[in-house]
Design a protein around this motif. Structure first.
Motif, short mmCIF file in Angstrom:
data_model
loop_
_atom_site.label_atom_id
_atom_site.label_comp_id
_atom_site.label_asym_id
_atom_site.label_seq_id
_atom_site.Cartn_x
_atom_site.Cartn_y
_atom_site.Cartn_z
N MET A 1 44.27 -4.99 39.91
CA MET A 1 45.33 -4.11 39.47
C MET A 1 46.22 -4.77 38.43
N GLY A 2 46.83 -3.95 37.63
CA GLY A 2 47.72 -4.51 36.61
C GLY A 2 48.87 -3.57 36.30
N TRP A 3 49.90 -4.15 35.71
CA TRP A 3 51.03 -3.39 35.18
C TRP A 3 51.12 -3.65 33.68
N PHE A 4 51.32 -2.58 32.95
CA PHE A 4 51.52 -2.66 31.51
C PHE A 4 52.78 -1.88 31.17
N ARG A 5 53.29 -2.07 29.96
CA ARG A 5 54.46 -1.31 29.55
C ARG A 5 54.36 -0.98 28.06
N GLN A 6 55.05 0.09 27.71
CA GLN A 6 55.08 0.49 26.31
C GLN A 6 56.47 0.98 25.97
N ALA A 7 57.07 0.33 25.02
CA ALA A 7 58.38 0.73 24.52
C ALA A 7 58.19 1.62 23.30
N PRO A 8 59.16 2.46 22.98
CA PRO A 8 59.04 3.35 21.83
C PRO A 8 58.74 2.58 20.55
N GLY A 9 57.73 3.03 19.83
CA GLY A 9 57.38 2.41 18.58
C GLY A 9 56.60 1.12 18.70
N LYS A 10 56.26 0.75 19.93
CA LYS A 10 55.52 -0.50 20.14
C LYS A 10 54.20 -0.20 20.85
N GLU A 11 53.29 -1.15 20.76
CA GLU A 11 52.02 -1.01 21.44
C GLU A 11 52.19 -1.34 22.93
N GLU B 1 51.69 -3.23 26.22
CA GLU B 1 51.50 -4.65 26.43
C GLU B 1 51.34 -4.98 27.91
N PHE B 2 50.65 -6.06 28.15
CA PHE B 2 50.42 -6.56 29.49
C PHE B 2 51.71 -7.08 30.09
N VAL B 3 51.89 -6.82 31.40
CA VAL B 3 53.05 -7.33 32.12
C VAL B 3 52.61 -8.27 33.25
N ALA B 4 51.75 -7.76 34.13
CA ALA B 4 51.34 -8.55 35.29
C ALA B 4 50.02 -8.02 35.82
N ALA B 5 49.27 -8.90 36.49
CA ALA B 5 48.00 -8.51 37.08
C ALA B 5 47.81 -9.22 38.41
#
Length: 124
Positions: A34-44, A46-50
């Motif tokens: 399992m993993g967590w990713f995030r995306q902010a406005p205007g950005k790609e 990105e990986f956070v944690a796995a």
């Protein structure tokens, strides 16, 4: 097919904490890394944690090391992300993801299934 539902997002002041949860529909949840990713406005995105299938292996993005903790509860089919000392730059839409074949993955292309995301907003 695994269905993932994130929860726990919200508005928090900088320096505060949040706990994100991801509930999986699949009874064979333990078969997935399992993993967590995030995306902010205007950005790609990105990986956070796995976290590995067993929960023994974990990995974090450098930007969250020491502040975020990923864990999983096989009995409850959930994976959590505890976020402490939140910064303005942590604000994003956070996604939970599951991989049926990777042991521990930081690359989003290693993941087969994705949730809809939960919004984290950090205020100053």
């Amino acid at each position: 097919q695994v269905q993932l539902v994130e929860s726990g997002g919200g508005l928090v002041q900088a320096g505060g904490s949040l706990r994100l949860s991801c509930a999986a529909s699949e009874r064979t949840f333990s078969h997935y890394a399992m993993g967590w990713f995030r995306q902010a406005p205007g950005k790609e995105r990105e990986f956070v944690a796995a976290i590995s299938r067993t929960g023994v292996g974990v990995d974090y993005a450098d930007s969250v090391k020491g502040r975020f903790t990923i864990s999983r509860d096989v009995a409850k089919n959930t994976v959590s992300l505890i976020m402490n000392s939140l910064k303005l730059e942590d604000a994003a839409l956070y996604y939970c993801a599951a991989s049926s074949w990777a042991a521990l993955a930081t690359n989003q292309h290693s993941y087969d299934y994705w949730g809809q995301g939960t919004q984290v907003t950090v205020s100053s």
